[in-house]
Design a protein around this motif. Structure first.
Motif, mmCIF file in Angstrom:
data_model
loop_
_atom_site.group_PDB
_atom_site.id
_atom_site.type_symbol
_atom_site.label_atom_id
_atom_site.label_comp_id
_atom_site.label_asym_id
_atom_site.label_seq_id
_atom_site.Cartn_x
_atom_site.Cartn_y
_atom_site.Cartn_z
ATOM 1 N N ARG A 14 31.045 1.961 21.667
ATOM 2 C CA ARG A 14 31.034 2.506 23.025
ATOM 3 C C ARG A 14 29.653 3.044 23.398
ATOM 4 O O ARG A 14 29.176 2.840 24.511
ATOM 5 C CB ARG A 14 32.085 3.611 23.150
ATOM 6 N N VAL A 15 29.025 3.743 22.466
ATOM 7 C CA VAL A 15 27.692 4.287 22.733
ATOM 8 C C VAL A 15 26.695 3.147 22.946
ATOM 9 O O VAL A 15 25.901 3.161 23.896
ATOM 10 C CB VAL A 15 27.242 5.199 21.585
ATOM 11 N N ALA A 16 26.728 2.154 22.056
ATOM 12 C CA ALA A 16 25.804 1.023 22.177
ATOM 13 C C ALA A 16 26.020 0.277 23.482
ATOM 14 O O ALA A 16 25.059 -0.101 24.174
ATOM 15 C CB ALA A 16 25.973 0.078 20.986
ATOM 16 N N LEU A 17 27.281 0.070 23.844
ATOM 17 C CA LEU A 17 27.586 -0.639 25.086
ATOM 18 C C LEU A 17 27.148 0.177 26.295
ATOM 19 O O LEU A 17 26.607 -0.367 27.271
ATOM 20 C CB LEU A 17 29.082 -0.941 25.160
ATOM 21 N N ALA A 18 27.367 1.490 26.234
ATOM 22 C CA ALA A 18 26.958 2.353 27.351
ATOM 23 C C ALA A 18 25.443 2.325 27.530
ATOM 24 O O ALA A 18 24.948 2.255 28.665
ATOM 25 C CB ALA A 18 27.440 3.784 27.102
ATOM 26 N N VAL A 19 24.697 2.379 26.421
ATOM 27 C CA VAL A 19 23.241 2.316 26.499
ATOM 28 C C VAL A 19 22.797 0.989 27.100
ATOM 29 O O VAL A 19 21.905 0.934 27.965
ATOM 30 C CB VAL A 19 22.620 2.511 25.107
ATOM 31 N N THR A 20 23.422 -0.100 26.667
ATOM 32 C CA THR A 20 23.066 -1.424 27.177
ATOM 33 C C THR A 20 23.317 -1.522 28.675
ATOM 34 O O THR A 20 22.440 -1.958 29.438
ATOM 35 C CB THR A 20 23.871 -2.509 26.438
ATOM 36 N N LEU A 21 24.502 -1.116 29.112
ATOM 37 C CA LEU A 21 24.852 -1.232 30.528
ATOM 38 C C LEU A 21 24.011 -0.296 31.391
ATOM 39 O O LEU A 21 23.528 -0.688 32.465
ATOM 40 C CB LEU A 21 26.339 -0.945 30.717
ATOM 41 N N LEU A 22 23.819 0.944 30.928
ATOM 42 C CA LEU A 22 23.069 1.909 31.728
ATOM 43 C C LEU A 22 21.607 1.506 31.848
ATOM 44 O O LEU A 22 21.032 1.514 32.954
ATOM 45 C CB LEU A 22 23.192 3.298 31.102
ATOM 46 N N TRP A 171 14.550 6.033 11.595
ATOM 47 C CA TRP A 171 14.777 7.430 11.234
ATOM 48 C C TRP A 171 15.913 8.018 12.068
ATOM 49 O O TRP A 171 16.780 8.724 11.548
ATOM 50 C CB TRP A 171 13.504 8.237 11.443
ATOM 51 N N ILE A 172 15.922 7.698 13.351
ATOM 52 C CA ILE A 172 17.014 8.179 14.209
ATOM 53 C C ILE A 172 18.340 7.601 13.752
ATOM 54 O O ILE A 172 19.366 8.300 13.736
ATOM 55 C CB ILE A 172 16.731 7.815 15.686
ATOM 56 N N ALA A 173 18.341 6.319 13.361
ATOM 57 C CA ALA A 173 19.579 5.691 12.904
ATOM 58 C C ALA A 173 20.110 6.359 11.642
ATOM 59 O O ALA A 173 21.324 6.462 11.440
ATOM 60 C CB ALA A 173 19.348 4.198 12.658
ATOM 61 N N ARG A 174 19.223 6.820 10.789
ATOM 62 C CA ARG A 174 19.657 7.520 9.573
ATOM 63 C C ARG A 174 20.193 8.905 9.886
ATOM 64 O O ARG A 174 21.107 9.392 9.232
ATOM 65 C CB ARG A 174 18.471 7.620 8.598
ATOM 66 N N ARG A 175 19.605 9.552 10.879
ATOM 67 C CA ARG A 175 20.005 10.917 11.214
ATOM 68 C C ARG A 175 21.275 10.976 12.045
ATOM 69 O O ARG A 175 22.040 11.937 11.949
ATOM 70 C CB ARG A 175 18.868 11.604 11.977
ATOM 71 N N ALA A 176 21.493 9.967 12.889
ATOM 72 C CA ALA A 176 22.667 9.971 13.782
ATOM 73 C C ALA A 176 23.335 8.602 13.713
ATOM 74 O O ALA A 176 23.188 7.783 14.615
ATOM 75 C CB ALA A 176 22.249 10.297 15.213
ATOM 76 N N PRO A 177 24.065 8.318 12.626
ATOM 77 C CA PRO A 177 24.600 6.976 12.394
ATOM 78 C C PRO A 177 25.488 6.451 13.519
ATOM 79 O O PRO A 177 25.501 5.247 13.763
ATOM 80 C CB PRO A 177 25.388 7.131 11.084
ATOM 81 N N ARG A 178 26.248 7.312 14.181
ATOM 82 C CA ARG A 178 27.171 6.822 15.211
ATOM 83 C C ARG A 178 26.536 6.737 16.592
ATOM 84 O O ARG A 178 26.867 5.857 17.383
ATOM 85 C CB ARG A 178 28.417 7.716 15.269
ATOM 86 N N THR A 179 25.639 7.643 16.903
ATOM 87 C CA THR A 179 25.098 7.711 18.270
ATOM 88 C C THR A 179 23.627 7.303 18.350
ATOM 89 O O THR A 179 22.991 7.519 19.384
ATOM 90 C CB THR A 179 25.257 9.135 18.820
ATOM 91 N N TRP A 180 23.103 6.709 17.293
ATOM 92 C CA TRP A 180 21.672 6.417 17.269
ATOM 93 C C TRP A 180 21.180 5.555 18.424
ATOM 94 O O TRP A 180 20.013 5.736 18.860
ATOM 95 C CB TRP A 180 21.255 5.805 15.928
ATOM 96 N N PRO A 181 21.937 4.610 18.974
ATOM 97 C CA PRO A 181 21.377 3.831 20.091
ATOM 98 C C PRO A 181 20.947 4.694 21.276
ATOM 99 O O PRO A 181 19.934 4.406 21.926
ATOM 100 C CB PRO A 181 22.522 2.881 20.470
ATOM 101 N N ALA A 182 21.699 5.764 21.562
ATOM 102 C CA ALA A 182 21.342 6.626 22.687
ATOM 103 C C ALA A 182 20.011 7.331 22.433
ATOM 104 O O ALA A 182 19.119 7.354 23.285
ATOM 105 C CB ALA A 182 22.455 7.644 22.937
ATOM 106 N N TRP A 183 19.870 7.918 21.238
ATOM 107 C CA TRP A 183 18.646 8.639 20.922
ATOM 108 C C TRP A 183 17.471 7.687 20.729
ATOM 109 O O TRP A 183 16.340 7.989 21.149
ATOM 110 C CB TRP A 183 18.850 9.477 19.661
ATOM 111 N N ALA A 184 17.713 6.560 20.102
ATOM 112 C CA ALA A 184 16.633 5.593 19.877
ATOM 113 C C ALA A 184 16.158 4.976 21.187
ATOM 114 O O ALA A 184 14.975 4.653 21.336
ATOM 115 C CB ALA A 184 17.095 4.500 18.915
ATOM 116 N N ALA A 185 17.067 4.786 22.145
ATOM 117 C CA ALA A 185 16.667 4.264 23.452
ATOM 118 C C ALA A 185 15.705 5.224 24.135
ATOM 119 O O ALA A 185 14.687 4.814 24.718
ATOM 120 C CB ALA A 185 17.898 4.034 24.323
ATOM 121 N N ALA A 186 16.010 6.521 24.050
ATOM 122 C CA ALA A 186 15.096 7.524 24.614
ATOM 123 C C ALA A 186 13.759 7.508 23.879
ATOM 124 O O ALA A 186 12.694 7.593 24.501
ATOM 125 C CB ALA A 186 15.741 8.910 24.542
ATOM 126 N N GLY A 187 13.806 7.372 22.550
ATOM 127 C CA GLY A 187 12.574 7.310 21.774
ATOM 128 C C GLY A 187 11.735 6.090 22.118
ATOM 129 O O GLY A 187 10.501 6.177 22.236
#
Length: 419
Positions: A14-22, A171-187
């Motif tokens: 859901r997070v990955a899809l939301a990042v993609t669509l948004l 690094w973000i993916a290691r720190r936030a395994p479930r929500t990393w796409p949201a944080w990595a997109a911002a990064g």
């Protein structure tokens, strides 16, 4: 390397899809607002016949040399893509990464360098062939030692930027395994802005020396033109491009206080002052419309979109079984392969936008100077000096052409003169 190098993440689809669509929606909105999709508002641009601008001998030579470079470039691209796909989509890449030793961050950096070096070495014959063609056709003035030095610097710069991007995302993916796409997109979006800001002052000086344009009528005319166009230019820089090429060029880069307008020294010695002013007026058009900032915004949204797609890819069990997750060093070849494939697929969108932006800068130059005949003469000279193909294959121009063709640009000038 054992799978315990990083816990296998279970990314939220859901997070990955939301990042993609948004991010995709943001990109579309930005493109609608910032890109001048109509090359000639209220009119239509038609390419002029090649024979109305060039002789048959000039056309034949441009087609021949451009064809050699084009085919060599396609072969280079294909070879690089094959290397990336083989390393990224098979077990060969993860096996290579498993041989690396040291702290996690060091292995990511070394892995990025190893994959990049393999690609560079296997495509080196095509790079050598391109330089050989340019030397034979007197498009290049560079010695082979100078060329090799530039290749090494280019590799180092690419490695550094690639490693930084990988370290941030992984690094973000290691720190936030479930929500990393949201944080990595911002990064990734922040890295796009940082790159635009630092590139002119960190990377460009690695390849050229820049000096302020010498005081004189041309510099005064350019600064006066910038003032009329309400573009803040503290100075115009001249790059010592003649030690590398015989072609003409100018560009604007950077954002904020790193924005600069640069002209090649070959431009100053190869064109009359009136034509140089038309070229600089084109670059002032880019600056007036904040095209570097607009491109950075679009690039940031596109990067976030790519991160969202990465999240969807890493939600697949087969991918996790192959590389262990986006934070695992074994994932480095796959990440780089996905970036390479994504860049190729995004090229038509990127270059369609680029051609529209370049057409607007041409309009700005013509509106600022009113010098239609000078503009046409300048376009002819640029094409002759670079041995450009006036009629490149349509699919190649659509996929890889970042600028309108010379015949389209002259057609734009003539249409504006008629209107």
């Amino acid at each position: 390397m054992p799978s315990g190098d990083a816990e296998r993440p279970t990314v939220s689809v859901r997070v990955a899809l939301a990042v993609t669509l948004l991010s995709g929606a943001v990109f579309v909105v930005l493109a609608a607002l910032l890109v001048p999709w109509s090359w000639l508002p209220g009119g239509h641009v038609e390419a002029v016949p090649a024979t109305s601008v060039f002789t048959s001998q000039e056309i034949a030579r441009g087609e021949h040399v451009s064809g050699l470079l084009r085919h060599n470039g396609w072969a280079n691209l294909a070879a690089g893509l094959v290397v990336a796909v083989v390393l990224g989509f098979t077990r060969l890449g993860p096996a290579l990464m498993s041989r690396l030793r040291g702290p996690w961050a060091m292995r990511v950096v070394l892995g990025a360098g190893l994959v990049s070096a393999i690609g560079v070495l296997l495509t080196l014959p095509f790079a050598w062939r391109a330089q050989r063609i340019q030397l034979d056709e007197r498009l290049s003035t560079q010695s082979w030692s100078g060329w090799a030095s530039d290749e090494l610097v280019s590799f180092a710069v690419s490695w550094a930027f690639t490693a930084i991007g990988l370290l941030v995302v992984m690094w973000i993916a290691r720190r936030a395994p479930r929500t990393w796409p949201a944080w990595a997109a911002a990064g990734a979006a922040l890295l796009a802005f940082a790159g635009s800001y630092v590139y002119p002052v960190v990377v460009e000086p690695l390849f050229n020396d820049f000096t302020p344009m010498a005081a004189g009528p041309l510099r005064s005319d350019i600064l006066a033109l910038a003032e009329r166009e309400h573009v803040h230019v503290s100075d115009v820089l001249v790059a010592d491009a003649s030690r590398r090429t015989t072609t003409f060029n100018a560009y604007v880069s950077g954002i904020g206080n790193t924005r600069r307008i640069v002209v090649y020294d070959t431009l100053l010695t190869g064109l009359p002052p009136a034509e140089v002013e038309v070229v600089v007026a084109h670059e002032l058009g880019h600056a007036r419309h904040q095209d570097v900032l607009a491109g950075t915004l679009l690039g940031a949204a596109g990067s976030a979109f790519g991160i969202g797609l990465l999240g969807l890819v890493f939600s697949r069990r087969r991918v996790l079984d192959l590389v262990g997750g986006p934070g695992d060093v074994r994932a480095v070849p796959l990440l780089l392969a996905l970036v390479a494939v994504g860049a190729l697929l995004a090229s038509p969108v990127q270059n369609t936008i680029s051609r529209a932006v370049e057409a607007r800068a041409d309009r700005a130059s013509l509106e600022a100077t009113g010098a239609t005949d000078t503009f046409i003469a300048m376009q002819r000279q640029l094409a002759l000096r670079s041995l450009a193909d006036p009629t490149p294959p349509r699919w190649s121009q659509f996929w890889f052409g970042s600028h309108p063709t010379v015949l389209q640009r002259i057609g734009l000038a003539q249409a504006m003169a008629r209107d």
